[in-house]
Write a protein that holds these residues in place. Structure first.
Motif: not given
Length: 96
Positions: A22, A25-26, A29, A38, A40, A42, A53-55, A57, A89
């Motif tokens: 996480k 990914l964060l 920014e 953005l 993110v 959980q 985890i989901c992103l 964007s 993924s």
């Protein structure tokens, strides 16, 4: 807006690994100009079909997302550290 949504399943979804993924990914920014949105998250349910985890964007265009995909920070600082942690993924890309 063009959206790039990715679901990640970690090889080991320990609390430590979840926070590390996480955080990677964060950290994008403000470092990738093409990245306009953005988010993110959980997974909270941990069902049999859940990913960890989901992103989500957002970009001004598909072309901007293509530039993000090869941006050095995305490739060298995020993917290089995240990929070894992943079992799987899935992605979905769309305009809205």
């Amino acid at each position: 807006m063009f959206y790039h949504v990715v679901l990640f399943k970690l090889k080991e979804n320990s609390k430590e690994n979840m926070e590390k993924a996480k955080g990677l990914l964060l950290a994008m920014e403000g470092k990738i100009p093409q990245l306009k949105h953005l988010l993110v998250g959980q997974d909270e349910l941990s069902t049999g079909r859940s990913y960890d985890i989901c992103l989500i964007s957002g970009f001004d265009s598909k072309e901007a997302m293509d530039e993000y995909q090869v941006h050095p920070y995305h490739v060298d600082e995020v993917l290089a550290h995240l990929r070894p942690m992943l079992e799987d993924s899935k992605a979905c890309d769309f305009s809205a």
